[in-house]
Structures are given as structure tokens and as C-alpha cells.
Design an enzyme around this catalytic site. Structure first.
Site, short mmCIF file in Angstrom:
data_model
loop_
_atom_site.label_atom_id
_atom_site.label_comp_id
_atom_site.label_asym_id
_atom_site.label_seq_id
_atom_site.Cartn_x
_atom_site.Cartn_y
_atom_site.Cartn_z
N SER A 1 0.81 -1.22 0.00
CA SER A 1 0.00 0.00 0.00
C SER A 1 0.84 1.27 0.00
CB SER A 1 -0.93 0.01 1.21
OG SER A 1 -0.20 0.15 2.42
N LYS B 1 1.04 4.88 6.83
CA LYS B 1 0.46 5.71 5.76
C LYS B 1 1.17 7.07 5.75
CE LYS B 1 -2.74 2.61 4.91
NZ LYS B 1 -2.64 1.75 3.70
#
Length: 291
Positions: free
Chosen positions: A95, A166
């Protein structure tokens, strides 16, 4: 003077040497050292493994004990370092590609936000997603969980299911919109050029418009088409934003594999973004979940 050695002959009348008594202890010995004190034979018999004794001069025990103690001290030191200063994390998914790749081990700086400093736009952070990305903390066997947490703290296992990595896109008060007429992400009205995105990915396949509540963060992955991030949790309790106090630390270094040993570069993509207006944005948050 006669210097020739004289031979002594046995007197034929003297008695012969006595035969050894089989029951006697002397009969079981083939050699006796002259002048050695007599006593019981304490040497280990054949096939007997004698335990190494401590050296009377140094007081040291068997080497495996020293090795085990040293190993335990090292593990405790690494756990304390991991808990308070810097913790290794294993990257389990793509990701965050190309910035972070599957199998990378990163070192998270836990002191980055410890002294009044807060995450900034562009920072790559690790956070506990309980209450934002994960609504309920997973339960399981406590012993297995403890072993896994220890291995994860040393970077030997994948992180907990509640831990995520993230990039910070918006901080408290920011209005984050995607996408504008040119297909770009904007923050507080400023268009953001994102060089860290996976080549071929768009900033978002689904439009959103969100004002980030104070004390929280809007986070997204660099591989936008493969990232489950704040966009996916807009309709959940918490609205997809992550509380600042849930941030574990900032990802500062890639330490494994050696071929990728480098720092996680800071991004200047948000340098032109103005601060949010003092009175707040006039448009309320709205959006829909990322499909």
C-alpha cells in the site's frame, strides 16, 4: 677403583615375591605414581559426561550460561529501546509502494512527536488504527499474542492487525479535496503535486471533500489504487481520520534489506500549502467511501 656396575643376583634362598591379592585395591592398579597421596579414585569412568565446573581462579561457570544471560540482556535492551526510542516494523503489504515495499523493515522514530511536535503533511507515520481503521481490537490467545508482540517489537514478525503505515495528507483544520479539474489533490485550496505516488496511479479513483477535525490526521497510501486508507472509512465511526495520540512514530529509515538501506525522504510536496483559515472552512465535511 673398580667402576664397573655390579650385578646383584637374587639369593636363591630368599622367598619369591608374593602374588597380588585379587581382592586387594592395589591389584586393580597398573601404575602408581611415586610420592602421590593415596586416596579414592574420583576420575569419571569411561562414557561418563562430567559437568564442567567453575574455574576456581576466575569463578566463571559454563559458557552456555554466560551466553544465555548475555542473550537475555540483549533482548531486554532491544525491547526497552523498541518501546521508548525506535521500533522496527515489517511492511506486510504494497500500500506504500514505491516508497516502502513488501518485506522492508523500517525503523520508526518514537521520539519524533514526543516533545510537543506533531505530525506534518507529507510525514510517513505508523499508527494504531483501533477506533478509526479497526473498530474492535482483535482478541486471541494471550500467550500467542505476547510472543507475536515480542517478535513484532523486534521486527521479526508482521505488525499487529491494528497497526498501519500511511502518509499524512491533511492535519487538523485542513480541507482535503480530490480531485480538482486537473485531477489533482488540493489541500486548503493549494494544488499538490505528489511525486511519491506509484507510477500510473491517480490521486484517488473516488472523489472526496473532507475538513479534518482538530487533533486528527487524514492519511493515505502512496499506492493509491491498492491502499485501504482514510477514504475507505469515511462512513465509519471516526470518519476515517486518525487521532494524533494514536500515532506510534515517524518512519525515518529503511534498515532491511541492506540493498535498500536508506532514509525515508521528507516530501516537499506540501511546502506551498497555506495554513487553514483561522475561522475554519465554510464548507462542512462531505464525501463517500472509496469503493
Amino acid at each position: 677403583m673398580d667402576t664397573e656396575a655390579q650385578h646383584t643376583e637374587r639369593d636363591p634362598s630368599s622367598p619369591a615375591d608374593p602374588q597380588p591379592d585379587p581382592a586387594s585395591d592395589d591389584g586393580s592398579r597398573s601404575v602408581r605414581v611415586s610420592g602421590a597421596p593415596e586416596g579414592p579414585d574420583t576420575s569419571p569412568g569411561p562414557g561418563t559426561d562430567a559437568e564442567p565446573e567453575a574455574d576456581p581462579d576466575t569463578g566463571r561457570g559454563p559458557s552456555w550460561r554466560r551466553t544465555g544471560l548475555l542473550g537475555a540482556v540483549c533482548v531486554v535492551f532491544l525491547l526497552l529501546l523498541s518501546h521508548f526510542v525506535a521500533q522496527p516494523f515489517l511492511i506486510p503489504s504494497g500500500s506504500m509502494e514505491p516508497t516502502l515495499q513488501v518485506g522492508d523493515r523500517i525503523l520508526v522514530n518514537k521520539l519524533a512527536y514526543r516533545f510537543s511536535s506533531e505530525p506534518r503533511r507529507g510525514d510517513v507515520v505508523v499508527f494504531d488504527g483501533t477506533g478509526s481503521f479497526v473498530q474492535e481490537e482483535p482478541t486471541g490467545d494471550p500467550v500467542t499474542g505476547l510472543l507475536h508482540d515480542t517478535a513484532a517489537a523486534l521486527g521479526l514478525a508482521a505488525p499487529d492487525e491494528t497497526d498501519f503505515v500511511k502518509r499524512v495528507v491533511g492535519v487538523g483544520g485542513d480541507r482535503v479535496v480530490c480531485c480538482d479539474a486537473t485531477g489533482r489533490l488540493t489541500v486548503n485550496g493549494a494544488r499538490v503535486q505528489e511525486p511519491y505516488l506509484t507510477p500510473g496511479d491517480r490521486p484517488s479513483d473516488v472523489p472526496f471533500d473532507i475538513v479534518v477535525p482538530p487533533g486528527t490526521l487524514w492519511v493515505m497510501g502512496d499506492h493509491r489504487s491498492q491502499s485501504s486508507d482514510s477514504r475507505d472509512h469515511l462512513g465509519n465511526p471516526g470518519g476515517g481520520v486518525v487521532p494524533v495520540d494514536k500515532v506510534v512514530g515517524r518512519a525515518d529509515w529503511i534498515v532491511w534489506p541492506f540493498g535498500r538501506w536508506t532514509t525515508v525522504s521528507e516530501s516537499d510536496a506540501y511546502d506551498a500549502v497555506p495554513p487553514p483559515p483561522a475561522g475554519g472552512h465554510q464548507v462542512g465535511p462531505r464525501g463517500r467511501a472509496h469503493g
